[in-house]
Design a protein around this motif. Sequence first.
Motif, PDB file in Angstrom:
ATOM      1  N   UNK A  82      18.146   5.140  25.154  1.00  0.00           N
ATOM      2  CA  UNK A  82      18.113   5.268  26.614  1.00  0.00           C
ATOM      3  C   UNK A  82      18.103   6.722  27.058  1.00  0.00           C
ATOM      4  N   UNK A  83      18.714   7.616  26.250  1.00  0.00           N
ATOM      5  CA  UNK A  83      18.760   9.018  26.655  1.00  0.00           C
ATOM      6  C   UNK A  83      17.349   9.582  26.715  1.00  0.00           C
ATOM      7  N   UNK A  84      16.551   9.212  25.728  1.00  0.00           N
ATOM      8  CA  UNK A  84      15.163   9.665  25.706  1.00  0.00           C
ATOM      9  C   UNK A  84      14.388   9.073  26.885  1.00  0.00           C
ATOM     10  N   UNK A  85      14.629   7.793  27.138  1.00  0.00           N
ATOM     11  CA  UNK A  85      13.952   7.127  28.240  1.00  0.00           C
ATOM     12  C   UNK A  85      14.369   7.718  29.581  1.00  0.00           C
ATOM     13  N   UNK A  86      15.649   8.101  29.683  1.00  0.00           N
ATOM     14  CA  UNK A  86      16.132   8.684  30.934  1.00  0.00           C
ATOM     15  C   UNK A  86      15.474  10.027  31.219  1.00  0.00           C
ATOM     16  N   UNK A  87      15.258  10.810  30.174  1.00  0.00           N
ATOM     17  CA  UNK A  87      14.582  12.092  30.366  1.00  0.00           C
ATOM     18  C   UNK A  87      13.178  11.849  30.911  1.00  0.00           C
TER      19      UNK A  87
END
Lengths: 235, 104
Positions: A82-87
């Motif tokens: 999710x961190x990658x998706x949030x970026x």
Amino acid sequence: MFNFKEFFKGIKAGLPVCAGYFSVSFGFGSMAVAQGLSILHSILISATNLTSAGQFAGLTVIVSGATVLELILTQLIINSRYSLMSVALGQKFGQKVGFWKRIICAFFNTDELFAIGMSRKEPLSPTFFVGAGVISWVGWTSGTALGAIAGSALPLDIRASLSVMLYGMFIAIVVPEVKKGKAMLVNMLLALIFSCLFAWVPGLNQISSGLVIVICTVAAAAICAILFPVKQEVA
Amino acid sequence: MNIYLLIAIMALTTYLIRAIPLTLLKKPIKSQFINSFLHYVPVACLTAMTFPAILYATDNIISGVLGLLVGILIACFNNNLVLVAISSCLTVFLSEQVIGLLIG
């Protein structure tokens, strides 16, 4: 001023996700009560977490009575994507979208809603994203509620087959990814081998299940990241 | 440990993973290793969660194997989540009924 038109467009886009979430979370609800959680607690987990794999792993960790550290670690690894998706989502929103809107949208950044947000041809507004998010949340939470209620009432054999529902969903996510190429196939096979080792090798099978998921995931993904680095792209 | 506290910790961890990059990280992640690692996490994680756990989720290991195989087969042709999940589920249910009849 609140843009209702944009909000309803979001709801419309989120309807298929809502239907999908409903059936999957039905499986989660029935599984949670089967493992000893109360109906209320099951609903509470879905309403506050809104994540499939993370919740199922979290459920395993909670009912096995593991430590808080293990619970946090499991969530950190499983949900790290999710961190990658949030970026990526943040870039799609653009500079104009401020802090407060971002911290609301963050709650709804699931795999499926992320896909809807990123594939929108018109500029992505937080209002649209939250519209899709809210309707999906309704599906996820109400599915859990119904699954939990049905799970405590249904006969045992139906309950047992419902618990496979979730694994079916995981299979449906993994198979198309693996078909895309060799790297993903190796990644899947590595995770499979590690997971079997931890299940069947004496000694290794004493390690708690939450931690096993973390170890298998990190090991397989790290090996593949070294062997088959992915070219730089936005998500 | 209090169940409400555990649920809150779980929810907060999940939320912060989503919220911190969305609010603080305005630039894309540069490290190729981290990007690649995150690219491989979902499939690795879901595989490890599914197998061999699916074999022990049912009353009988045979029905678990059948559910898994039917799920993979359907997913090869159609990746509709609900369709695959329900087919797996039905396979397990039906095969357990058959096994129940055979064993008596």
